[in-house]
Design a protein around this motif. Sequence first.
Motif, mmCIF file in Angstrom:
data_model
loop_
_atom_site.group_PDB
_atom_site.id
_atom_site.type_symbol
_atom_site.label_atom_id
_atom_site.label_comp_id
_atom_site.label_asym_id
_atom_site.label_seq_id
_atom_site.Cartn_x
_atom_site.Cartn_y
_atom_site.Cartn_z
ATOM 1 N N MET A 25 78.429 9.004 12.484
ATOM 2 C CA MET A 25 79.305 10.173 12.523
ATOM 3 C C MET A 25 78.537 11.495 12.545
ATOM 4 N N SER A 26 77.250 11.488 12.220
ATOM 5 C CA SER A 26 76.426 12.696 12.299
ATOM 6 C C SER A 26 75.846 12.794 13.706
ATOM 7 N N TYR A 27 75.558 14.018 14.148
ATOM 8 C CA TYR A 27 74.994 14.175 15.494
ATOM 9 C C TYR A 27 74.188 15.458 15.608
ATOM 10 N N SER A 28 73.302 15.474 16.592
ATOM 11 C CA SER A 28 72.589 16.681 17.005
ATOM 12 C C SER A 28 72.793 16.827 18.505
ATOM 13 N N LEU A 29 73.085 18.050 18.930
ATOM 14 C CA LEU A 29 73.386 18.352 20.320
ATOM 15 C C LEU A 29 72.435 19.446 20.805
ATOM 16 N N LEU A 30 71.751 19.186 21.909
ATOM 17 C CA LEU A 30 70.829 20.143 22.510
ATOM 18 C C LEU A 30 71.465 20.756 23.752
ATOM 19 N N LEU A 31 71.466 22.078 23.835
ATOM 20 C CA LEU A 31 71.950 22.811 25.008
ATOM 21 C C LEU A 31 70.871 23.824 25.380
ATOM 22 N N THR A 32 70.216 23.623 26.540
ATOM 23 C CA THR A 32 69.179 24.564 26.967
ATOM 24 C C THR A 32 69.315 24.874 28.451
ATOM 25 N N ASP A 33 68.685 25.975 28.844
ATOM 26 C CA ASP A 33 68.660 26.367 30.244
ATOM 27 C C ASP A 33 67.409 25.807 30.911
ATOM 28 N N ALA A 34 67.155 26.202 32.136
ATOM 29 C CA ALA A 34 66.010 25.690 32.891
ATOM 30 C C ALA A 34 64.676 26.121 32.286
ATOM 31 N N ASN A 35 64.687 27.154 31.441
ATOM 32 C CA ASN A 35 63.473 27.635 30.791
ATOM 33 C C ASN A 35 63.300 27.081 29.382
ATOM 34 N N ASN A 36 64.052 26.033 29.042
ATOM 35 C CA ASN A 36 64.023 25.429 27.703
ATOM 36 C C ASN A 36 64.357 26.430 26.613
ATOM 37 N N LYS A 37 65.327 27.295 26.865
ATOM 38 C CA LYS A 37 65.813 28.248 25.881
ATOM 39 C C LYS A 37 67.274 27.932 25.610
ATOM 40 N N GLY A 38 67.616 27.817 24.330
ATOM 41 C CA GLY A 38 68.992 27.485 23.995
ATOM 42 C C GLY A 38 69.174 27.240 22.516
ATOM 43 N N VAL A 39 69.872 26.156 22.193
ATOM 44 C CA VAL A 39 70.231 25.893 20.805
ATOM 45 C C VAL A 39 70.343 24.387 20.562
ATOM 46 N N LYS A 61 60.685 24.974 21.662
ATOM 47 C CA LYS A 61 60.339 24.959 20.234
ATOM 48 C C LYS A 61 61.346 25.803 19.468
ATOM 49 N N SER A 62 61.463 25.510 18.174
ATOM 50 C CA SER A 62 62.374 26.260 17.322
ATOM 51 C C SER A 62 61.591 27.031 16.270
ATOM 52 N N SER A 63 62.152 28.152 15.831
ATOM 53 C CA SER A 63 61.542 28.905 14.739
ATOM 54 C C SER A 63 61.918 28.300 13.380
ATOM 55 N N TYR A 64 62.791 27.285 13.395
ATOM 56 C CA TYR A 64 63.191 26.579 12.185
ATOM 57 C C TYR A 64 62.588 25.176 12.196
ATOM 58 N N PRO A 65 62.340 24.604 11.031
ATOM 59 C CA PRO A 65 61.881 23.209 11.000
ATOM 60 C C PRO A 65 62.965 22.299 11.577
ATOM 61 N N LEU A 66 62.538 21.307 12.346
ATOM 62 C CA LEU A 66 63.481 20.374 12.961
ATOM 63 C C LEU A 66 63.420 19.019 12.277
ATOM 64 N N ALA A 67 64.581 18.423 12.089
ATOM 65 C CA ALA A 67 64.663 17.061 11.564
ATOM 66 C C ALA A 67 64.189 16.094 12.648
ATOM 67 N N GLU A 68 63.888 14.883 12.258
ATOM 68 C CA GLU A 68 63.417 13.852 13.202
ATOM 69 C C GLU A 68 64.395 13.663 14.366
ATOM 70 N N GLU A 69 65.698 13.632 14.061
ATOM 71 C CA GLU A 69 66.703 13.436 15.103
ATOM 72 C C GLU A 69 66.730 14.612 16.076
ATOM 73 N N GLU A 70 66.524 15.830 15.553
ATOM 74 C CA GLU A 70 66.501 17.005 16.408
ATOM 75 C C GLU A 70 65.251 17.016 17.287
ATOM 76 N N GLN A 71 64.124 16.607 16.736
ATOM 77 C CA GLN A 71 62.876 16.551 17.491
ATOM 78 C C GLN A 71 62.978 15.563 18.652
ATOM 79 N N ARG A 72 63.716 14.479 18.451
ATOM 80 C CA ARG A 72 63.881 13.483 19.526
ATOM 81 C C ARG A 72 64.555 14.080 20.758
ATOM 82 N N LEU A 73 65.372 15.107 20.591
ATOM 83 C CA LEU A 73 66.064 15.727 21.710
ATOM 84 C C LEU A 73 65.126 16.547 22.591
ATOM 85 N N LEU A 74 64.053 17.050 22.003
ATOM 86 C CA LEU A 74 63.109 17.877 22.773
ATOM 87 C C LEU A 74 62.116 16.980 23.404
#
Length: 74
Positions: A25-39, A61-74
């Motif tokens: 039920m938990s999730y991480s969603l990546l939304l970025t543009d062609a320059n790898n800028k987003g959220v 890259k993020s200015s915040y620490p990323l959890a393992e699941e979030e890192q998998r998206l990049l």
Amino acid sequence: MHRCRTVCNIKIVRYDAFDAMGGEMSYSLLLTDANNKGVIMTSIYGREESRCFAKDIDNGKSSYPLAEEEQRLL
């Protein structure tokens, strides 16, 4: 330099944030543009409470620490 402001990359990972929980039920969603800028937006689901987070992404890259699941998206 091309300035694309359109969402070009969409990825999602679902997971169980807590061992006692099921159903991914938990999730991480990546939304970025062609320059790898987003959220990255993350929702952690628990029986007693749920939490949501948004973390900026700039050049893959993020200015915040990323959890393992979030890192998998990049």
